[in-house]
Design a protein around this motif. Structure first.
Motif, PDB file in Angstrom:
ATOM      1  N   GLY A  47      -5.686  64.436  -0.509  1.00 24.39           N
ATOM      2  CA  GLY A  47      -5.097  65.908  -0.142  1.00 24.39           C
ATOM      3  C   GLY A  47      -2.637  65.834  -0.414  1.00 24.39           C
ATOM      4  O   GLY A  47      -2.248  65.202  -0.126  1.00 24.39           O
ATOM      5  N   PRO A  48      -2.486  67.385  -0.710  1.00 28.56           N
ATOM      6  CA  PRO A  48      -1.392  67.270  -0.601  1.00 28.56           C
ATOM      7  C   PRO A  48      -0.338  66.998   0.605  1.00 28.56           C
ATOM      8  O   PRO A  48       0.726  66.850   0.303  1.00 28.56           O
ATOM      9  N   PHE A  49      -0.552  67.373   2.138  1.00 32.51           N
ATOM     10  CA  PHE A  49      -0.528  66.664   2.666  1.00 32.51           C
ATOM     11  C   PHE A  49      -0.241  65.335   3.135  1.00 32.51           C
ATOM     12  O   PHE A  49      -0.036  64.402   4.125  1.00 32.51           O
ATOM     13  N   ALA A  50      -0.869  64.638   2.261  1.00 32.05           N
ATOM     14  CA  ALA A  50      -0.756  62.574   2.049  1.00 32.05           C
ATOM     15  C   ALA A  50      -0.658  62.569   0.628  1.00 32.05           C
ATOM     16  O   ALA A  50       0.577  62.673   0.738  1.00 32.05           O
ATOM     17  N   LEU A  51      -1.369  61.403   0.126  1.00 31.18           N
ATOM     18  CA  LEU A  51      -1.226  61.053  -1.235  1.00 31.18           C
ATOM     19  C   LEU A  51      -1.082  61.777  -1.862  1.00 31.18           C
ATOM     20  O   LEU A  51       0.568  61.445  -2.666  1.00 31.18           O
ATOM     21  N   GLY A  52      -1.915  63.296  -1.624  1.00 29.49           N
ATOM     22  CA  GLY A  52      -1.050  63.742  -2.946  1.00 29.49           C
ATOM     23  C   GLY A  52      -0.132  64.302  -3.322  1.00 29.49           C
ATOM     24  O   GLY A  52      -0.162  65.179  -4.136  1.00 29.49           O
ATOM     25  N   GLY A  53       0.647  64.528  -2.521  1.00 29.99           N
ATOM     26  CA  GLY A  53       1.507  64.338  -1.961  1.00 29.99           C
ATOM     27  C   GLY A  53       3.155  64.048  -2.897  1.00 29.99           C
ATOM     28  O   GLY A  53       4.445  64.357  -2.894  1.00 29.99           O
ATOM     29  N   LEU A  54       2.705  62.713  -2.793  1.00 33.37           N
ATOM     30  CA  LEU A  54       3.691  61.887  -3.898  1.00 33.37           C
ATOM     31  C   LEU A  54       4.088  61.788  -4.898  1.00 33.37           C
ATOM     32  O   LEU A  54       3.517  62.387  -5.671  1.00 33.37           O
ATOM     33  N   SER A  55       5.453  62.018  -4.436  1.00 31.17           N
ATOM     34  CA  SER A  55       5.911  61.929  -6.716  1.00 31.17           C
ATOM     35  C   SER A  55       5.199  61.138  -7.512  1.00 31.17           C
ATOM     36  O   SER A  55       5.788  59.640  -6.982  1.00 31.17           O
ATOM     37  N   LEU A  56       5.158  61.592  -8.574  1.00 34.17           N
ATOM     38  CA  LEU A  56       4.261  60.406  -9.540  1.00 34.17           C
ATOM     39  C   LEU A  56       5.102  61.492 -11.064  1.00 34.17           C
ATOM     40  O   LEU A  56       5.417  61.869 -11.057  1.00 34.17           O
ATOM     41  N   PRO A  57       5.221  60.139 -12.065  1.00 30.65           N
ATOM     42  CA  PRO A  57       5.636  60.687 -12.854  1.00 30.65           C
ATOM     43  C   PRO A  57       5.216  61.883 -14.040  1.00 30.65           C
ATOM     44  O   PRO A  57       3.945  61.403 -13.721  1.00 30.65           O
ATOM     45  N   GLY A  58       6.174  62.884 -14.019  1.00 31.51           N
ATOM     46  CA  GLY A  58       4.734  63.968 -14.528  1.00 31.51           C
ATOM     47  C   GLY A  58       4.710  65.251 -13.754  1.00 31.51           C
ATOM     48  O   GLY A  58       4.149  65.538 -13.922  1.00 31.51           O
ATOM     49  N   PHE A  59       3.990  65.047 -12.618  1.00 33.98           N
ATOM     50  CA  PHE A  59       3.685  65.225 -10.739  1.00 33.98           C
ATOM     51  C   PHE A  59       4.987  65.387 -10.446  1.00 33.98           C
ATOM     52  O   PHE A  59       4.910  64.641  -9.352  1.00 33.98           O
ATOM     53  N   PRO A  60       5.723  65.335 -10.047  1.00 32.23           N
ATOM     54  CA  PRO A  60       7.428  65.774  -9.450  1.00 32.23           C
ATOM     55  C   PRO A  60       7.129  65.584  -8.187  1.00 32.23           C
ATOM     56  O   PRO A  60       7.968  65.113  -7.043  1.00 32.23           O
ATOM     57  N   HIS A  61       6.181  67.436  -8.020  1.00 34.30           N
ATOM     58  CA  HIS A  61       6.415  67.845  -6.440  1.00 34.30           C
ATOM     59  C   HIS A  61       4.436  66.996  -5.841  1.00 34.30           C
ATOM     60  O   HIS A  61       4.187  67.427  -4.938  1.00 34.30           O
ATOM     61  N   GLY A  62       4.251  66.121  -6.520  1.00 36.13           N
ATOM     62  CA  GLY A  62       3.011  65.042  -6.651  1.00 36.13           C
ATOM     63  C   GLY A  62       1.913  65.911  -7.287  1.00 36.13           C
ATOM     64  O   GLY A  62       2.070  67.065  -7.996  1.00 36.13           O
ATOM     65  N   LEU A  63       0.565  64.625  -6.923  1.00 38.89           N
ATOM     66  CA  LEU A  63      -0.625  65.992  -8.585  1.00 38.89           C
ATOM     67  C   LEU A  63      -1.218  66.650  -7.705  1.00 38.89           C
ATOM     68  O   LEU A  63      -1.673  67.512  -8.003  1.00 38.89           O
ATOM     69  N   PHE A  64      -0.850  66.631  -6.132  1.00 35.10           N
ATOM     70  CA  PHE A  64      -1.753  67.687  -5.422  1.00 35.10           C
ATOM     71  C   PHE A  64      -0.786  68.302  -4.430  1.00 35.10           C
ATOM     72  O   PHE A  64      -1.372  68.277  -3.106  1.00 35.10           O
ATOM     73  N   GLY A  65       0.606  68.948  -5.181  1.00 38.81           N
ATOM     74  CA  GLY A  65       1.655  69.368  -4.060  1.00 38.81           C
ATOM     75  C   GLY A  65       1.456  70.789  -3.468  1.00 38.81           C
ATOM     76  O   GLY A  65       0.444  71.531  -4.084  1.00 38.81           O
ATOM     77  N   VAL A  66       2.326  70.665  -2.147  1.00 38.87           N
ATOM     78  CA  VAL A  66       1.272  71.613  -1.496  1.00 38.87           C
ATOM     79  C   VAL A  66       1.544  72.977  -2.585  1.00 38.87           C
ATOM     80  O   VAL A  66       3.188  73.158  -2.618  1.00 38.87           O
ATOM     81  N   THR A  67       1.094  74.417  -2.369  1.00 42.14           N
ATOM     82  CA  THR A  67       1.617  75.033  -3.285  1.00 42.14           C
ATOM     83  C   THR A  67       1.489  76.699  -2.005  1.00 42.14           C
ATOM     84  O   THR A  67       0.146  76.226  -1.452  1.00 42.14           O
ATOM     85  N   GLU A  68       2.328  77.743  -2.188  1.00 43.57           N
ATOM     86  CA  GLU A  68       1.866  78.261  -1.388  1.00 43.57           C
ATOM     87  C   GLU A  68       1.614  79.422  -2.701  1.00 43.57           C
ATOM     88  O   GLU A  68       2.110  80.561  -3.235  1.00 43.57           O
ATOM     89  N   SER A  69       0.039  79.857  -2.076  1.00 40.18           N
ATOM     90  CA  SER A  69      -0.661  80.946  -3.035  1.00 40.18           C
ATOM     91  C   SER A  69      -1.787  81.297  -1.586  1.00 40.18           C
ATOM     92  O   SER A  69      -2.052  81.010  -0.425  1.00 40.18           O
ATOM     93  N   LEU A  70      -2.595  82.742  -2.259  1.00 40.35           N
ATOM     94  CA  LEU A  70      -3.415  83.601  -1.539  1.00 40.35           C
ATOM     95  C   LEU A  70      -4.725  82.109  -1.183  1.00 40.35           C
ATOM     96  O   LEU A  70      -5.182  82.056  -0.274  1.00 40.35           O
ATOM     97  N   ALA A  71      -4.551  80.445  -1.851  1.00 44.31           N
ATOM     98  CA  ALA A  71      -5.284  80.160  -1.526  1.00 44.31           C
ATOM     99  C   ALA A  71      -5.160  78.683  -0.557  1.00 44.31           C
ATOM    100  O   ALA A  71      -5.909  78.031  -0.330  1.00 44.31           O
ATOM    101  N   GLY A  72      -4.150  79.424  -0.193  1.00 45.60           N
ATOM    102  CA  GLY A  72      -3.584  78.396   0.737  1.00 45.60           C
ATOM    103  C   GLY A  72      -2.911  77.493   0.171  1.00 45.60           C
ATOM    104  O   GLY A  72      -2.037  77.250  -0.224  1.00 45.60           O
ATOM    105  N   ALA A  73      -2.826  75.997   0.793  1.00 45.78           N
ATOM    106  CA  ALA A  73      -2.977  74.239   0.681  1.00 45.78           C
ATOM    107  C   ALA A  73      -2.485  74.402  -0.567  1.00 45.78           C
ATOM    108  O   ALA A  73      -1.719  73.530  -1.744  1.00 45.78           O
TER     109      ALA A  73
END
Length: 700
Positions: A47-73
């Motif tokens: 998830g975005p609070f663990a491995l999913g928040g790590l920067s990757l090529p093509g995903f500077p904010h992580g594959l599951f970077g935390v998003t501020e939306s009505l859906a939460g993280a």
């Protein structure tokens, strides 16, 4: 971010979630815990609070970077997938609920289920009043919306794991086992009703209305009324709904149409400010009493297996792992969990004492109702995205962590507590019941498909005898059948059918099974008469068969002999088996031999024109393997044309998985029916020469 980029990200995210959820789900099953917990943990890890928040090529904010939306993280797209999954999950749960049982059966189960819901609700809500200040969350009293949510989440019970333990301990048909399973039906329905009421209150708060005790009562009455009217109407119209969805075609088509009805009612409930999952559950509950219910369950199983793990993984991704292990969350989660366990022991165990059970029986019943699971997680997810009067999430990350801990711990501690309670010697009832000893009848059909077939027929026959037959879970092999004081547990384990019931009822069950076998035997005799007709016998033995890559895909020079030594059918079999073992895919030679010989007994695999293709499916191999042998002088193989066989192709594949045995057989026979191929094979001097000939056959 444009729409193409959004969809591309979603595709990558789903791919990672699918693999992670299945890997962790299987790991959880192997260590004896429900796969849902593994799927939940997979979401936390990626998830975005663990491995999913790590920067990757093509995903500077992580594959599951935390998003501020009505859906939460998580992103709105992933959240939409999880909501679809929750509808499928609750629709399936409704289908599994035995409506007849809910309406007619087991007064004691209803009272115990009600006791468990009421006590756990007030314990959960009361606990929230204690822990909210510790988490620095404002609380206005017992009827604060956050307290109500924690109360509801404390009521949910998941008895799939309980059913497995009861079955393993031979207690499924015991007074305690029957009562637990009956109480679970009431528990599920009452939990859904409570959620409908609280969601009505949430809607009123969202509109900014000031709520007094009287207004809360009216809102609760309205929400309950909508649910009750919709449920009654759908139940009364269930047969007409079943007829309507049948208009769309066969079993798969009408099952998808039934799911469409669930989506329709789910959307209506959401428009009325009641959770979508309640509409889905109501649709399933209404259709559960129709004859198409088991068919729908079977046909939507693949959708369930795809979507539902995504839901639990996405739920795990919403967990802020840094807050999950904070001191306050661990303390509050521990308190909430202890009260959740105690409330079920008290709420379900205490009423049992007034219904003919002693302290042992009450403890066993309360223990069986402890596990929380899917519904608690769904309600927590709803609270994470729903807003209170001030526009803040009803369930923030701290509270969400508390609920996740409670769900994990209650599911893990329930089996040992239940095992301890069942290990206490002595009956659980105040008076001696008519029977308390179970018998287990186990029959190995040696064939998984036949086991499935017998199980399905047995379900239908028991329903025809007036039994209420209920699957405990769409992914579980356990089901129960109840009528009066007779309880029968049925489960499949690979090729085995295992039946557990009271010794006084075992005669009836064996008689029922015997009648099924007689009917199947008669059907098999009809098929046996057909198999000898010229139009059906070895239909794949035709030069017109497509010669595909299957003909060379599994070939290995080490598994080919151009000079077999055997002079009898048995000797040829042994030589081919030895060659087959050179593939490295044979796990158990004797098991493979037994399967091949069993297949040979039913009908010789000797075709015509000097060809024999012995074959079988068996668990003795890891994957499809082939051995080829040539005996120019020929051997009597009881072939169709009575001539000796000269070219032998032994094909073996595993029972389960994607192993196209019949397509491989058709490809080989299609090639070997050509005279020039047979001639070239008989003249081949080396295994490599055989492979070259077969490769050239694809050009024909």
């Amino acid at each position: 971010m444009d729409i193409t980029e959004i969809i591309t990200n979603l595709v990558f995210q789903l791919a990672v979630i699918i693999f992670a959820a299945r890997i962790f789900g299987k790991l959880a099953s192997r260590v004896g815990i429900p796969s849902v917990l593994g799927e939940l943990i997979s979401g936390i890890i990626i998830g975005p609070f663990a491995l999913g928040g790590l920067s990757l090529p093509g995903f500077p904010h992580g594959l599951f970077g935390v998003t501020e939306s009505l859906a939460g993280a998580v992103s709105p797209e992933l959240y939409a997938f999880s909501q679809i999954a929750s509808i499928i999950l609750l629709f399936s749960s409704g289908l599994e609920t035995d409506l007849s049982l809910f309406i007619k059966y087991s007064v004691s189960g209803g009272i115990i289920g009600l006791g468990g819901v009421v006590v756990s609700f007030f314990f959960g809500a009361g606990c929230a009043m204690l822990i909210l200040p510790v988490l620095e969350i404002e609380c206005s009293g017992l009827f604060d919306i956050k307290c109500l949510f924690l109360g509801i989440m404390s009521t949910a019970t998941s008895v799939g794991i309980t059913a497995r333990i009861l079955s393993d301990k031979k207690k499924m048909d015991s007074p305690e086992g029957v009562t637990i399973l009956a109480a679970a039906v009431f528990d599920d329905v009452l939990g859904i009703v409570l959620l409908a009421v609280v969601m009505g209150i949430v809607s009123a708060l969202g509109s900014g209305a000031a709520l007094s005790g009287g207004k809360i009562g009216l809102i609760a009455l309205k929400a309950f009324g909508i649910w009750l009217v919709a449920t009654v109407v759908f139940i009364l119209l269930s047969k007409k709904i079943a007829r309507f969805v049948r208009l769309f075609g066969g079993a798969t088509d009408f099952s998808i149409a039934a799911l469409g009805v669930a989506f329709l009612l789910a959307g209506f409930f959401e428009k009325e400010s009641i959770a979508m999952i309640i509409g889905a559950y109501t649709t399933g509950l209404a259709l559960s009493g129709t004859d198409i219910a088991p068919v729908i369950q079977e046909k939507i199983h693949s959708l369930y297996k795809f979507f539902v793990p995504i839901f639990f993984a996405v739920t795990g991704m919403s967990v802020d792992i840094t807050k999950l292990f904070s001191r306050n969350v661990l303390i509050c989660g521990g308190i909430y969990t202890l009260l959740a366990v105690f409330s079920k022991l008290l709420g379900c165990g205490l009423p049992a004492l007034g219904l003919g059970f002693n302290i042992k029986g009450g403890f066993r019943i309360g223990s069986g109702m402890i596990p929380r699971g899917e519904v608690a997680l769904i309600i927590a997810g709803i609270g994470l995205t729903a807003k209170d009067a001030s526009g803040l999430p009803i369930v923030n990350q701290d509270l969400f962590g508390v609920v996740i801990l409670m769900t994990l711990v209650t599911t893990l501690v329930a089996p040992p507590i239940l095992n301890v309670s069942l290990s206490i010697k002595g009956r659980g009832t105040k008076k001696e019941v008519a029977s308390s000893e179970s018998q287990i009848f186990e029959w190995d059909f040696k064939n998984q498909e036949l086991t499935h077939l017998v199980m399905d027929i047995l379900h239908r026959d028991l329903r025809a005898e007036g039994f209420y037959v209920q699957m405990m879970n769409i992914t579980d092999g356990i089901c129960t059948a109840r009528r009066g004081d007779t309880a029968i547990s049925l489960r499949e384990e690979d090729t085995k059918l295992i039946i557990e019931t009271d010794e006084k009822d075992m005669g009836f069950v064996k008689g029922e099974l015997y009648e099924i076998m007689l009917r199947l035997n008669k059907s098999m005799q009809s098929l046996s008469a057909l198999k000898n007709t010229a139009s059906l016998q070895y239909g794949f033995a035709s030069p017109e068969n497509r010669v595909t890559n299957s003909i060379t895909r599994y070939l290995n020079p080490a598994c080919i002999s151009v000079n077999l030594k055997g002079n009898t059918k048995e000797e040829i079999f042994e030589e081919l088996l030895t060659l087959l073992c050179q593939s490295g895919n044979v796990k158990n030679r004797e098991m493979v031999k037994l399967s091949l010989m069993e297949r040979e007994k039913s009908m010789s695999t000797g075709l015509e024109k000097g060809i024999a293709i012995p074959h079988a499916k068996t668990d003795g191999v890891k994957e499809t393997c082939v051995a080829i042998g040539i005996k120019a002088d020929g051997v009597d193989f009881n072939s169709m044309d009575g001539k000796p066989a000269q070219i032998f192709v032994m094909l073996v594949s595993p029972i389960n998985g994607a192993n196209p045995l019949m397509r491989a057989m058709a490809a080989f026979s299609g090639a070997l029916m050509h005279e020039e191929i047979r001639t070239a094979l008989l003249q081949a001097k080396t295994p490599e020469g055989v492979i070259d000939v077969l490769k050239d056959s694809k050009k024909l």
